[in-house]
Design a protein around this motif. Sequence first.
Motif, PDB file in Angstrom:
ATOM      1  N   SER A  12       0.872 -21.562 -17.125  1.00  0.00           N
ATOM      2  CA  SER A  12       1.297 -21.896 -15.494  1.00  0.00           C
ATOM      3  C   SER A  12       2.748 -21.721 -15.204  1.00  0.00           C
ATOM      4  N   ASN A  13       3.638 -22.264 -15.963  1.00  0.00           N
ATOM      5  CA  ASN A  13       4.859 -21.871 -15.715  1.00  0.00           C
ATOM      6  C   ASN A  13       5.354 -20.364 -15.686  1.00  0.00           C
ATOM      7  N   ARG A  14       4.627 -19.672 -16.340  1.00  0.00           N
ATOM      8  CA  ARG A  14       4.981 -18.275 -16.439  1.00  0.00           C
ATOM      9  C   ARG A  14       4.297 -17.468 -15.118  1.00  0.00           C
ATOM     10  N   ALA A  15       3.195 -18.104 -14.583  1.00  0.00           N
ATOM     11  CA  ALA A  15       2.608 -17.626 -13.425  1.00  0.00           C
ATOM     12  C   ALA A  15       3.713 -18.069 -12.097  1.00  0.00           C
ATOM     13  N   LYS A  16       4.371 -18.965 -12.120  1.00  0.00           N
ATOM     14  CA  LYS A  16       5.328 -19.253 -11.329  1.00  0.00           C
ATOM     15  C   LYS A  16       6.841 -18.456 -11.380  1.00  0.00           C
ATOM     16  N   GLU A  17       6.715 -17.878 -12.391  1.00  0.00           N
ATOM     17  CA  GLU A  17       7.961 -16.897 -12.469  1.00  0.00           C
ATOM     18  C   GLU A  17       7.859 -15.592 -11.620  1.00  0.00           C
ATOM     19  N   ASN A  18       8.818 -15.146 -11.172  1.00  0.00           N
ATOM     20  CA  ASN A  18       9.072 -13.754 -10.537  1.00  0.00           C
ATOM     21  C   ASN A  18       8.816 -12.575 -11.371  1.00  0.00           C
ATOM     22  N   GLN A  19       7.990 -11.726 -10.867  1.00  0.00           N
ATOM     23  CA  GLN A  19       7.403 -10.557 -11.485  1.00  0.00           C
ATOM     24  C   GLN A  19       8.275  -9.403 -10.912  1.00  0.00           C
ATOM     25  N   THR A  20       8.781  -8.519 -11.588  1.00  0.00           N
ATOM     26  CA  THR A  20       9.496  -7.307 -10.958  1.00  0.00           C
ATOM     27  C   THR A  20       8.343  -6.161 -11.374  1.00  0.00           C
ATOM     28  N   LEU A  21       8.050  -5.353 -10.284  1.00  0.00           N
ATOM     29  CA  LEU A  21       7.207  -4.332 -10.271  1.00  0.00           C
ATOM     30  C   LEU A  21       8.167  -3.105  -9.975  1.00  0.00           C
ATOM     31  N   LEU A  22       7.786  -1.945 -10.841  1.00  0.00           N
ATOM     32  CA  LEU A  22       8.536  -0.610 -10.819  1.00  0.00           C
ATOM     33  C   LEU A  22       7.637   0.443 -10.145  1.00  0.00           C
ATOM     34  N   PHE A  23       8.026   1.121  -9.243  1.00  0.00           N
ATOM     35  CA  PHE A  23       7.152   2.111  -8.538  1.00  0.00           C
ATOM     36  C   PHE A  23       7.969   3.650  -8.855  1.00  0.00           C
ATOM     37  N   ASP A  24       7.283   4.599  -8.525  1.00  0.00           N
ATOM     38  CA  ASP A  24       7.511   5.766  -8.773  1.00  0.00           C
ATOM     39  C   ASP A  24       8.553   6.647  -7.723  1.00  0.00           C
ATOM     40  N   SER A  25       8.721   5.700  -6.530  1.00  0.00           N
ATOM     41  CA  SER A  25       9.697   6.206  -5.447  1.00  0.00           C
ATOM     42  C   SER A  25      10.283   4.938  -5.091  1.00  0.00           C
ATOM     43  N   CYS A  26      11.384   5.318  -4.300  1.00  0.00           N
ATOM     44  CA  CYS A  26      12.180   4.009  -3.718  1.00  0.00           C
ATOM     45  C   CYS A  26      11.362   3.790  -2.368  1.00  0.00           C
ATOM     46  N   TYR A  27      10.859   4.905  -1.786  1.00  0.00           N
ATOM     47  CA  TYR A  27      10.199   4.634  -0.626  1.00  0.00           C
ATOM     48  C   TYR A  27       8.938   4.015  -0.777  1.00  0.00           C
ATOM     49  N   ALA A  28       8.231   4.101  -1.842  1.00  0.00           N
ATOM     50  CA  ALA A  28       6.939   3.172  -2.125  1.00  0.00           C
ATOM     51  C   ALA A  28       7.228   1.966  -2.354  1.00  0.00           C
ATOM     52  N   ALA A  29       8.239   1.676  -3.065  1.00  0.00           N
ATOM     53  CA  ALA A  29       8.759   0.447  -3.376  1.00  0.00           C
ATOM     54  C   ALA A  29       9.119  -0.453  -2.087  1.00  0.00           C
ATOM     55  N   GLU A  30       9.858   0.293  -1.033  1.00  0.00           N
ATOM     56  CA  GLU A  30      10.102  -0.417   0.255  1.00  0.00           C
ATOM     57  C   GLU A  30       8.815  -0.863   0.805  1.00  0.00           C
ATOM     58  N   ASP A  31       7.917  -0.004   1.019  1.00  0.00           N
ATOM     59  CA  ASP A  31       6.728  -0.157   1.846  1.00  0.00           C
ATOM     60  C   ASP A  31       6.099  -1.103   1.016  1.00  0.00           C
ATOM     61  N   VAL A  32       5.814  -1.170  -0.275  1.00  0.00           N
ATOM     62  CA  VAL A  32       4.918  -2.257  -1.045  1.00  0.00           C
ATOM     63  C   VAL A  32       5.317  -3.428  -0.878  1.00  0.00           C
ATOM     64  N   ALA A  33       7.017  -3.724  -0.834  1.00  0.00           N
ATOM     65  CA  ALA A  33       7.424  -4.941  -0.575  1.00  0.00           C
ATOM     66  C   ALA A  33       7.246  -5.645   0.486  1.00  0.00           C
ATOM     67  N   PHE A  34       7.263  -4.736   1.575  1.00  0.00           N
ATOM     68  CA  PHE A  34       6.759  -5.250   2.902  1.00  0.00           C
ATOM     69  C   PHE A  34       5.412  -5.653   3.028  1.00  0.00           C
ATOM     70  N   MET A  35       4.493  -4.728   2.359  1.00  0.00           N
ATOM     71  CA  MET A  35       2.934  -5.283   2.278  1.00  0.00           C
ATOM     72  C   MET A  35       2.788  -6.465   1.549  1.00  0.00           C
ATOM     73  N   LEU A  36       3.297  -6.818   0.382  1.00  0.00           N
ATOM     74  CA  LEU A  36       2.970  -7.740  -0.362  1.00  0.00           C
ATOM     75  C   LEU A  36       4.083  -9.099  -0.238  1.00  0.00           C
ATOM     76  N   GLY A  37       4.959  -8.895   0.781  1.00  0.00           N
ATOM     77  CA  GLY A  37       5.888 -10.039   1.189  1.00  0.00           C
ATOM     78  C   GLY A  37       6.792 -10.131  -0.190  1.00  0.00           C
ATOM     79  N   GLY A  38       7.338  -9.000  -0.749  1.00  0.00           N
ATOM     80  CA  GLY A  38       8.212  -9.214  -1.891  1.00  0.00           C
ATOM     81  C   GLY A  38       9.749  -8.740  -1.410  1.00  0.00           C
TER      82      GLY A  38
END
Length: 180
Positions: free
Chosen positions: A19-45
């Motif tokens: 349960s402590n690990r579930a509270k930790e932040n996760q970092t996701l890596l995407f194949d482009s910076c534009y995809a990362a920006e859009d996904v961050a917006f969609m997921l509230g990251g």
Amino acid sequence: MKDLQQKFLLFKDTIAGLSNRAKENQTLLFDSCYAAEDVAFMLGGQWDKCNGVVISATDEIAIETAAKIVDARWCYKGKSCTLLPKLSLEVLKRRYAIGDRHFINANLRGADLSNLNLSQVNFGWAKLQGANLSGTILRNADLTQADLSDANLSETDLIGANLKRAILSETQLSKAKVSN
């Protein structure tokens, strides 16, 4: 009875750790910076201004859905995959046209990239074995550790390109335009 208590305490500690690990932040890596920006917006990251997104909760279905919407591939930071899918020429051109210059670790083996203007592209660690780059403009490109073995570099403009630890031969370089 003592053995049962020890197993229960061990189980309780394991559940608490999960349960402590579930509270930790996760970092996701995407194949482009534009995809990362859009996904961050969609997921509230939180977008890291590159290809990473930090999120507090991990919902792989939501991540997969967001990645499919923006036509992107992703993985958790620190993970690796054994299969590097080939980047299509159409996707490369489309992403480059909208300003994406980050194609780190792209699989472009045998691709025909001849006569394209790919100035300032980042092909660091890219797989370009046997690619046709004849007449391609790669001015100020980052080709750090790119594999250019057997690539056609005749008349390729490599002025200002970073070729640090790139895999290529002197014969290939002699056919290209390279700054001193």
